[in-house]
Design a protein around this motif. Sequence first.
Motif, PDB file in Angstrom:
ATOM      1  N   VAL A  58      -7.730  -2.534  -0.686  1.00 39.95           N
ATOM      2  CA  VAL A  58      -8.239  -1.181  -0.479  1.00 39.95           C
ATOM      3  C   VAL A  58      -9.647  -1.301   0.071  1.00 39.95           C
ATOM      4  CG1 VAL A  58      -8.797   1.028  -1.562  1.00 39.95           C
ATOM      5  CG2 VAL A  58      -6.834  -0.296  -2.373  1.00 39.95           C
ATOM      6  N   GLY A  59      -9.802  -0.930   1.337  1.00 43.75           N
ATOM      7  CA  GLY A  59     -11.112  -0.986   1.967  1.00 43.75           C
ATOM      8  C   GLY A  59     -11.779   0.370   2.007  1.00 43.75           C
ATOM      9  N   GLU A  60     -12.925   0.419   2.647  1.00 44.77           N
ATOM     10  CA  GLU A  60     -13.647   1.686   2.753  1.00 44.77           C
ATOM     11  C   GLU A  60     -12.892   2.677   3.629  1.00 44.77           C
ATOM     12  OE1 GLU A  60     -16.201   2.867   1.287  1.00 44.77           O
ATOM     13  OE2 GLU A  60     -16.709   1.083   0.136  1.00 44.77           O
ATOM     14  N   GLU A  61     -12.129   2.178   4.605  1.00 42.33           N
ATOM     15  CA  GLU A  61     -11.466   3.064   5.555  1.00 42.33           C
ATOM     16  C   GLU A  61      -9.944   2.989   5.486  1.00 42.33           C
ATOM     17  OE1 GLU A  61     -12.894   2.258   9.449  1.00 42.33           O
ATOM     18  OE2 GLU A  61     -14.952   2.926   9.021  1.00 42.33           O
ATOM     19  N   ARG A  62      -9.381   1.865   4.983  1.00 37.97           N
ATOM     20  CA  ARG A  62      -7.934   1.708   5.032  1.00 37.97           C
ATOM     21  C   ARG A  62      -7.375   1.103   3.746  1.00 37.97           C
ATOM     22  NH1 ARG A  62      -5.179   2.322   9.676  1.00 37.97           N
ATOM     23  NH2 ARG A  62      -6.392   2.773  11.546  1.00 37.97           N
ATOM     24  N   VAL A  63      -6.107   1.438   3.481  1.00 38.41           N
ATOM     25  CA  VAL A  63      -5.306   0.756   2.459  1.00 38.41           C
ATOM     26  C   VAL A  63      -4.282  -0.085   3.218  1.00 38.41           C
ATOM     27  CG1 VAL A  63      -3.828   1.021   0.444  1.00 38.41           C
ATOM     28  CG2 VAL A  63      -5.547   2.755   0.949  1.00 38.41           C
ATOM     29  N   GLU A  64      -4.239  -1.378   2.937  1.00 34.77           N
ATOM     30  CA  GLU A  64      -3.394  -2.288   3.709  1.00 34.77           C
ATOM     31  C   GLU A  64      -2.432  -3.034   2.795  1.00 34.77           C
ATOM     32  OE1 GLU A  64      -5.763  -4.197   7.171  1.00 34.77           O
ATOM     33  OE2 GLU A  64      -7.238  -3.837   5.583  1.00 34.77           O
ATOM     34  N   LEU A  65      -1.242  -3.295   3.331  1.00 30.62           N
ATOM     35  CA  LEU A  65      -0.197  -4.016   2.614  1.00 30.62           C
ATOM     36  C   LEU A  65       0.479  -4.951   3.595  1.00 30.62           C
ATOM     37  CD1 LEU A  65       1.611  -4.278   0.010  1.00 30.62           C
ATOM     38  CD2 LEU A  65       3.082  -2.549   1.058  1.00 30.62           C
ATOM     39  N   ARG A  66       0.645  -6.204   3.184  1.00 34.55           N
ATOM     40  CA  ARG A  66       1.332  -7.167   4.048  1.00 34.55           C
ATOM     41  C   ARG A  66       2.224  -8.043   3.203  1.00 34.55           C
ATOM     42  NH1 ARG A  66      -3.578 -11.371   5.706  1.00 34.55           N
ATOM     43  NH2 ARG A  66      -3.629 -12.523   3.729  1.00 34.55           N
ATOM     44  N   GLY A  67       3.252  -8.587   3.815  1.00 36.88           N
ATOM     45  CA  GLY A  67       4.163  -9.451   3.079  1.00 36.88           C
ATOM     46  C   GLY A  67       5.320  -9.921   3.942  1.00 36.88           C
ATOM     47  N   GLY A  68       6.195 -10.711   3.344  1.00 36.07           N
ATOM     48  CA  GLY A  68       7.350 -11.241   4.054  1.00 36.07           C
ATOM     49  C   GLY A  68       7.222 -12.733   4.278  1.00 36.07           C
ATOM     50  N   LEU A  69       8.347 -13.438   4.181  1.00 41.50           N
ATOM     51  CA  LEU A  69       8.353 -14.878   4.392  1.00 41.50           C
ATOM     52  C   LEU A  69       8.804 -15.216   5.801  1.00 41.50           C
ATOM     53  CD1 LEU A  69       7.981 -17.692   3.172  1.00 41.50           C
ATOM     54  CD2 LEU A  69      10.385 -17.598   2.435  1.00 41.50           C
ATOM     55  N   ILE A  70       9.992 -14.732   6.174  1.00 42.00           N
ATOM     56  CA  ILE A  70      10.508 -14.982   7.522  1.00 42.00           C
ATOM     57  C   ILE A  70      10.046 -13.882   8.469  1.00 42.00           C
ATOM     58  CG2 ILE A  70      12.594 -15.244   8.898  1.00 42.00           C
ATOM     59  CD1 ILE A  70      13.968 -16.347   6.418  1.00 42.00           C
ATOM     60  N   HIS A  71      10.263 -12.648   8.062  1.00 42.25           N
ATOM     61  CA  HIS A  71       9.818 -11.511   8.863  1.00 42.25           C
ATOM     62  C   HIS A  71       8.579 -10.925   8.210  1.00 42.25           C
ATOM     63  CE1 HIS A  71       9.901  -7.941  11.356  1.00 42.25           C
ATOM     64  NE2 HIS A  71       9.886  -7.179  10.271  1.00 42.25           N
ATOM     65  N   ARG A  72       7.427 -11.275   8.740  1.00 42.03           N
ATOM     66  CA  ARG A  72       6.175 -10.823   8.163  1.00 42.03           C
ATOM     67  C   ARG A  72       5.824  -9.449   8.710  1.00 42.03           C
ATOM     68  NH1 ARG A  72       3.516 -14.245   5.173  1.00 42.03           N
ATOM     69  NH2 ARG A  72       1.595 -13.028   5.385  1.00 42.03           N
ATOM     70  N   GLU A  73       5.296  -8.616   7.823  1.00 43.23           N
ATOM     71  CA  GLU A  73       4.963  -7.246   8.191  1.00 43.23           C
ATOM     72  C   GLU A  73       3.629  -6.873   7.564  1.00 43.23           C
ATOM     73  OE1 GLU A  73       7.124  -2.857   8.108  1.00 43.23           O
ATOM     74  OE2 GLU A  73       7.532  -4.296   6.506  1.00 43.23           O
ATOM     75  N   GLN A  74       2.821  -6.155   8.319  1.00 41.57           N
ATOM     76  CA  GLN A  74       1.553  -5.657   7.809  1.00 41.57           C
ATOM     77  C   GLN A  74       1.453  -4.182   8.155  1.00 41.57           C
ATOM     78  OE1 GLN A  74      -1.917  -8.053   8.338  1.00 41.57           O
ATOM     79  NE2 GLN A  74      -3.349  -6.332   8.171  1.00 41.57           N
ATOM     80  N   ARG A  75       1.180  -3.351   7.139  1.00 42.06           N
ATOM     81  CA  ARG A  75       1.084  -1.916   7.325  1.00 42.06           C
ATOM     82  C   ARG A  75      -0.221  -1.423   6.705  1.00 42.06           C
ATOM     83  NH1 ARG A  75       5.712   0.367   4.237  1.00 42.06           N
ATOM     84  NH2 ARG A  75       4.951   2.344   5.099  1.00 42.06           N
ATOM     85  N   SER A  76      -0.720  -0.309   7.220  1.00 41.15           N
ATOM     86  CA  SER A  76      -1.973   0.229   6.690  1.00 41.15           C
ATOM     87  C   SER A  76      -1.980   1.741   6.842  1.00 41.15           C
ATOM     88  CB  SER A  76      -3.184  -0.386   7.409  1.00 41.15           C
ATOM     89  OG  SER A  76      -3.223   0.039   8.766  1.00 41.15           O
ATOM     90  N   LEU A  77      -2.735   2.374   5.967  1.00 45.26           N
ATOM     91  CA  LEU A  77      -2.948   3.809   6.015  1.00 45.26           C
ATOM     92  C   LEU A  77      -4.448   4.083   6.002  1.00 45.26           C
ATOM     93  CD1 LEU A  77      -0.390   5.127   3.341  1.00 45.26           C
ATOM     94  CD2 LEU A  77      -0.075   5.027   5.816  1.00 45.26           C
ATOM     95  N   ARG A  78      -4.864   5.023   6.801  1.00 45.88           N
ATOM     96  CA  ARG A  78      -6.271   5.432   6.754  1.00 45.88           C
ATOM     97  C   ARG A  78      -6.515   6.202   5.471  1.00 45.88           C
ATOM     98  NH1 ARG A  78      -7.632   8.522  12.190  1.00 45.88           N
ATOM     99  NH2 ARG A  78      -9.279   9.245  10.776  1.00 45.88           N
ATOM    100  N   ARG A  79      -7.591   5.896   4.794  1.00 49.34           N
ATOM    101  CA  ARG A  79      -7.878   6.533   3.505  1.00 49.34           C
ATOM    102  C   ARG A  79      -8.117   8.026   3.636  1.00 49.34           C
ATOM    103  NH1 ARG A  79     -11.937   3.510  -0.449  1.00 49.34           N
ATOM    104  NH2 ARG A  79     -11.540   5.516  -1.466  1.00 49.34           N
ATOM    105  N   ASP A  80      -8.669   8.455   4.759  1.00 50.65           N
ATOM    106  CA  ASP A  80      -8.908   9.892   4.904  1.00 50.65           C
ATOM    107  C   ASP A  80      -7.624  10.668   5.150  1.00 50.65           C
ATOM    108  OD1 ASP A  80      -8.355   9.047   7.453  1.00 50.65           O
ATOM    109  OD2 ASP A  80     -10.195   9.812   8.367  1.00 50.65           O
ATOM    110  N   ARG A  81      -6.495   9.950   5.355  1.00 50.78           N
ATOM    111  CA  ARG A  81      -5.209  10.630   5.531  1.00 50.78           C
ATOM    112  C   ARG A  81      -4.367  10.589   4.261  1.00 50.78           C
ATOM    113  NH1 ARG A  81      -1.739   8.851  10.350  1.00 50.78           N
ATOM    114  NH2 ARG A  81      -0.646  10.718   9.610  1.00 50.78           N
ATOM    115  N   VAL A  82      -4.844   9.904   3.230  1.00 47.15           N
ATOM    116  CA  VAL A  82      -4.093   9.834   1.978  1.00 47.15           C
ATOM    117  C   VAL A  82      -4.089  11.204   1.311  1.00 47.15           C
ATOM    118  CG1 VAL A  82      -4.035   8.837  -0.344  1.00 47.15           C
ATOM    119  CG2 VAL A  82      -4.524   7.380   1.630  1.00 47.15           C
ATOM    120  N   ARG A  83      -2.893  11.703   1.011  1.00 46.71           N
ATOM    121  CA  ARG A  83      -2.754  13.023   0.410  1.00 46.71           C
ATOM    122  C   ARG A  83      -2.229  12.964  -1.026  1.00 46.71           C
ATOM    123  NH1 ARG A  83      -5.763  13.639   3.791  1.00 46.71           N
ATOM    124  NH2 ARG A  83      -5.541  14.764   5.766  1.00 46.71           N
TER     125      ARG A  83
END
Length: 523
Positions: free
Chosen positions: A80-105
């Motif tokens: 959890v950063g100042e501007e974004r919440v980020e999540l990443r994972g996966g062993l074979i198929h790696r994926e990284q996703r993020s949401l801007r904190r000002d858009r969190v509802r």
Amino acid sequence: MTVEPQSEGAELTEAAWQRLDPRVLAVFPLRQAGALIPVVVVLLISGQGQGGWQLLAALAPVLVVLGIGVTRWATVRYRVGEERVELRGGLIHREQRSLRRDRVRTVDLRANPAHRIFGLTVVEIGTGSSSTKEGRLSLDAVPVAEGERLRARLLSRSPSAAPAGRTSAVSTAETSPAAGPSQPGLDPTLGQRAIEVARLHPSWLRYAPLTGSGLVAVGAVVGTAFRVASDAGLDLTSWVTLQIAGDELTAVPLWMEIAVIALVVLLMAGLGSLVIYLEGWWGYRLTREPDDTLRLRRGLLTTRSLSVEQGRMRGAEVAEPLLLRLVGGARCTAITTGLDAKTSNRGALLPPAPIAEAHRVAAAALLLTDPSSGTDAPLVRHPPAALRRRLTRALLPAVGIALLAWVLHDTVPWLDWAWPGALLLLPLAALLAADRYRNLGHALRPDYLVISQGSLIRRRVALQRRGIIGWQLRQSPPQRWAGLATLDAVTAAGAGRYSVVDVPLARAVALVDQVNPGLLPTG
């Protein structure tokens, strides 16, 4: 998922990626145990004389599940950063996703029994996007205390100022720490400034059998019975089985058969509704948090926590399904932006409860001191032309069915019973039309437009005037002949459109001008 050990109340390290909590290695297999047990049993029973290979085949699914759990623990990270919440994972198929904190509802907490055993919860972070995958991040699973800190941090914004003249309608005192949370597995601490709006009352259980969930329970029981019979080699739908059952039932009077079947269905539906009510609403508690959000906690086996920002509230709805209405019961839901209908139970703020309680909770949710300023406002009745339209639309189909039954009762002998039965539709249709007209109305309050309509489900909606973003005026040919119109108030929340039906055309224009002065051209 969780952060590295840190002192109580310490802030998250924003620059560092956080590893999964090791307890997820136990939670994941436990959650899959229900599906694994039948597979292991079948593999152990089906193999004969295979020795070690049979045992190895039975252990394979367990090892696969454990491997998946270990992979998740080793690969998934979040921060959890100042501007974004980020999540990443996966062993074979790696994926990284993020949401801007000002858009969190929304930041909702959910914990099934497996999570609760190990003191964990799932944190659902949403932006209110219509795309469930792109607009949400799920942290499965974090310690309960960490979930609470994440919820408070991600929702920490400047509270929306209430319009002048409006104050909180909650009347209970601030909750003390000694009172403790209603759901220990989900909320270990509750801020001293949190104010209780409502909690579950044991007398509300009387409304459980009058909800539609009982029919779901009956369907589940019947489906289970057919599946068990099929596993036992008995086909309940075969002609031979039906004939045997018919021969057995001929020895019993028809009225007794119908009475017994009806009694069994009613008992199953009542008990099923009660079980579903308890599982979904046990420990229900609605509070106003220090960050000016409404927070709802509920659940027996799976606990749930939903937060609704006051700044995103656009209104409230009190709905009275026919069965609940007959005994003075109702539901209350929030009309708000940024809620996922599936995870929020369509914005429900209250279980089936007394109608007065539903109006009180709706007023408290809207920061109104008096329910008559919202969903319980006195209504302006619509003209008699609206009654005539309802009588016409209800009686014409009923008359058509009655005439058809009269024509066929001589030519089709087995339809003799339909003719007198069709005649009963006429008074029922008239009563339905009269009830729909009786429930039709609207009111314009200082901050809200109140709309009422419906019969089988009577709905009262209090829609925030400043939350209305557009209008649509519609007239069908019959409405034009009667001098009526349908006025749609468009909003970005809830259903998106709420209609004032069969209102005089001049009144519809006046409503638009009162809510949005100067919007319509003059002259």
